[in-house]
Write a protein that holds these residues in place. Structure first.
Motif, PDB file in Angstrom:
ATOM      1  N   LYS A 107       0.808  -1.216   0.000  1.00  0.00           N
ATOM      2  CA  LYS A 107       0.000   0.000   0.000  1.00  0.00           C
ATOM      3  C   LYS A 107       0.843   1.268   0.000  1.00  0.00           C
ATOM      4  O   LYS A 107       0.302   2.369   0.022  1.00  0.00           O
ATOM      5  N   ASP A 108       2.166   1.108  -0.002  1.00  0.00           N
ATOM      6  CA  ASP A 108       3.080   2.247   0.036  1.00  0.00           C
ATOM      7  C   ASP A 108       2.808   3.130   1.250  1.00  0.00           C
ATOM      8  O   ASP A 108       2.781   4.363   1.161  1.00  0.00           O
ATOM      9  N   ASN A 109       2.602   2.486   2.401  1.00  0.00           N
ATOM     10  CA  ASN A 109       2.316   3.198   3.643  1.00  0.00           C
ATOM     11  C   ASN A 109       3.476   3.092   4.624  1.00  0.00           C
ATOM     12  O   ASN A 109       4.242   2.125   4.605  1.00  0.00           O
ATOM     13  N   LEU A 110       3.584   4.088   5.482  1.00  0.00           N
ATOM     14  CA  LEU A 110       4.477   4.037   6.643  1.00  0.00           C
ATOM     15  C   LEU A 110       3.649   3.645   7.852  1.00  0.00           C
ATOM     16  O   LEU A 110       2.554   4.176   8.060  1.00  0.00           O
ATOM     17  N   MET A 111       4.162   2.718   8.661  1.00  0.00           N
ATOM     18  CA  MET A 111       3.471   2.308   9.882  1.00  0.00           C
ATOM     19  C   MET A 111       4.397   2.506  11.073  1.00  0.00           C
ATOM     20  O   MET A 111       5.562   2.094  11.039  1.00  0.00           O
ATOM     21  N   VAL A 112       3.869   3.116  12.116  1.00  0.00           N
ATOM     22  CA  VAL A 112       4.645   3.447  13.305  1.00  0.00           C
ATOM     23  C   VAL A 112       3.932   2.901  14.538  1.00  0.00           C
ATOM     24  O   VAL A 112       2.729   3.135  14.724  1.00  0.00           O
ATOM     25  N   LEU A 113       4.660   2.190  15.388  1.00  0.00           N
ATOM     26  CA  LEU A 113       4.103   1.700  16.640  1.00  0.00           C
ATOM     27  C   LEU A 113       4.304   2.751  17.724  1.00  0.00           C
ATOM     28  O   LEU A 113       5.410   3.268  17.902  1.00  0.00           O
ATOM     29  N   TYR A 114       3.230   3.058  18.442  1.00  0.00           N
ATOM     30  CA  TYR A 114       3.283   4.127  19.445  1.00  0.00           C
ATOM     31  C   TYR A 114       2.536   3.681  20.698  1.00  0.00           C
ATOM     32  O   TYR A 114       1.459   3.090  20.620  1.00  0.00           O
ATOM     33  N   ASN A 115       3.135   3.944  21.860  1.00  0.00           N
ATOM     34  CA  ASN A 115       2.545   3.580  23.139  1.00  0.00           C
ATOM     35  C   ASN A 115       2.100   4.820  23.899  1.00  0.00           C
ATOM     36  O   ASN A 115       2.769   5.851  23.860  1.00  0.00           O
ATOM     37  N   ARG A 116       0.998   4.714  24.618  1.00  0.00           N
ATOM     38  CA  ARG A 116       0.545   5.800  25.482  1.00  0.00           C
ATOM     39  C   ARG A 116      -0.068   5.232  26.754  1.00  0.00           C
ATOM     40  O   ARG A 116      -0.552   4.100  26.782  1.00  0.00           O
ATOM     41  N   GLY A 117      -0.029   6.019  27.783  1.00  0.00           N
ATOM     42  CA  GLY A 117      -0.650   5.633  29.049  1.00  0.00           C
ATOM     43  C   GLY A 117       0.329   5.290  30.144  1.00  0.00           C
ATOM     44  O   GLY A 117       0.133   5.665  31.305  1.00  0.00           O
ATOM     45  N   ALA A 118       1.408   4.577  29.809  1.00  0.00           N
ATOM     46  CA  ALA A 118       2.393   4.177  30.817  1.00  0.00           C
ATOM     47  C   ALA A 118       3.485   5.229  30.949  1.00  0.00           C
ATOM     48  O   ALA A 118       3.904   5.830  29.967  1.00  0.00           O
ATOM     49  N   ARG A 119       3.943   5.434  32.164  1.00  0.00           N
ATOM     50  CA  ARG A 119       5.078   6.329  32.411  1.00  0.00           C
ATOM     51  C   ARG A 119       6.354   5.494  32.308  1.00  0.00           C
ATOM     52  O   ARG A 119       6.527   4.506  33.026  1.00  0.00           O
ATOM     53  N   ILE A 120       7.257   5.893  31.418  1.00  0.00           N
ATOM     54  CA  ILE A 120       8.457   5.112  31.147  1.00  0.00           C
ATOM     55  C   ILE A 120       9.677   5.781  31.768  1.00  0.00           C
ATOM     56  O   ILE A 120       9.949   6.960  31.529  1.00  0.00           O
ATOM     57  N   VAL A 121      10.416   5.014  32.579  1.00  0.00           N
ATOM     58  CA  VAL A 121      11.634   5.500  33.219  1.00  0.00           C
ATOM     59  C   VAL A 121      12.760   4.521  32.901  1.00  0.00           C
ATOM     60  O   VAL A 121      12.668   3.336  33.218  1.00  0.00           O
ATOM     61  N   LEU A 122      13.825   5.015  32.246  1.00  0.00           N
ATOM     62  CA  LEU A 122      14.952   4.177  31.844  1.00  0.00           C
ATOM     63  C   LEU A 122      14.499   2.952  31.051  1.00  0.00           C
ATOM     64  O   LEU A 122      15.000   1.839  31.216  1.00  0.00           O
ATOM     65  N   GLY A 123      13.511   3.192  30.186  1.00  0.00           N
ATOM     66  CA  GLY A 123      13.043   2.126  29.319  1.00  0.00           C
ATOM     67  C   GLY A 123      12.098   1.134  29.970  1.00  0.00           C
ATOM     68  O   GLY A 123      11.694   0.160  29.330  1.00  0.00           O
TER      69      GLY A 123
END
Length: 300
Positions: free
Chosen positions: A263-279
């Motif tokens: 489809k000639d698309n770019l797909m990006v995985l994105y997370n929300r909701g969790a607070r991330i500290v040092l990964g």
């Protein structure tokens, strides 16, 4: 005599200007094609998935990696297969999967033992894309200086596998190359103007695209996608800004990316909701009781 002298002076100035132009043209900042984004993108859709690390696409399927899972999806984003215990068969202890890639129905996975921002026992692992079971691993080269593996990309044009590192300082300033055929280490590439906190990498049409978790979610700062290009003999590469992720639902943590060739698309995985500290997830932001992982689909 004056006319001859003036003519000579004009010729000298013209030659000098030509020399300067020739010299400056070798500077990356003077090359607009190099420094500008390679594409423009429009957000078309987003899909919630089981996995917070990476995404890849080939044929009629998508694959998503969690820190400890591998999941295969069909074109309608319905689960086809899932492996919730992908670490069977390793000689060294591992507990973390990063961004992934797929090539000829094999998944290429960067695996390691990761805890509080520190990685060890890094391995390039190859899984069967249908069964999601481990097939083989590449011998990692500790002398490369790579201290973590956040993402992996297959470049079939050059016959290489390229890894990136989330860990900053020296490790995060390079991209690390391995031979696609036999897994031999081929050296590293020094990124000029390196992004901070690399999370994923993908190869498409001659360029490498990288995601960077360089926005502070607490301050509602967006993360970014970067692009670079280099050949087999290059020891360095210029990195340029490709896209600002300011159209996600809520700022959080960017992860892996891929290109859907169908489809000639770019797909990006994105997370929300969790607070991330040092990964590492450390609780949740207000209004959330779980982390939500979504694949954002952009048309080019």
């Amino acid at each position: 005599m004056k006319k001859i002298t003036s003519a000579i002076m004009i010729m000298f100035l013209a030659a000098a200007m030509t020399a300067c132009a020739s010299t400056s043209s070798k500077r990356p900042e003077d090359n607009k094609k190099l420094m500008l984004p390679k594409n423009s993108y429009k957000l078309e859709a987003r899909h919630e998935v089981n996995g917070r690390q990476g995404v890849c696409s080939e044929g009629d399927y998508y694959w998503v990696s969690g820190s400890t899972t591998l999941t295969k999806y069909d074109r309608n984003w319905k689960v086809v297969k899932e492996n919730k215990d992908p670490f069977k068969g390793y000689e060294k202890e591992v507990n973390h999967i990063g961004d992934i890639d797929v090539y000829k129905n094999e998944l290429y996975v960067g695996v390691e033992y990761f805890m509080d921002g520190v990685g060890r026992n890094i391995q390039v692992a190859v899984y069967d894309a249908d069964t999601l079971q481990l097939k083989r691993t590449f011998p990692f080269k500790p002398e490369s200086g790579q201290l973590e593996c956040s993402g992996i990309a297959v470049n079939p044009d050059d016959g290489v596998v390229v890894m990136c590192s989330w860990v900053g300082e020296e490790s995060g300033r390079y991209l690390y190359r391995y031979n696609l055929k036999d897994g031999k280490y081929l050296g590293k590439v020094h990124m000029q103007a390196p992004p901070q906190w690399l999370q994923g990498i993908a190869y498409n049409d001659g360029y490498y695209y990288m995601t960077a978790d360089d926005g502070t979610a607490d301050d509602n700062e967006p993360d970014h996608i970067y692009a670079t290009k280099f050949g087999l003999k290059d020891s360095s590469c210029i990195v340029t800004l490709e896209r600002t992720l300011d159209d996600v639902k809520r700022q959080g943590e960017i992860e892996g990316l891929t290109f859907d060739q169908n489809k000639d698309n770019l797909m990006v995985l994105y997370n929300r909701g969790a607070r991330i500290v040092l990964g590492m997830p450390k609780g949740f932001y207000e209004g959330y009781d779980r982390e939500i992982s979504e694949v954002f689909v952009y048309s080019k």
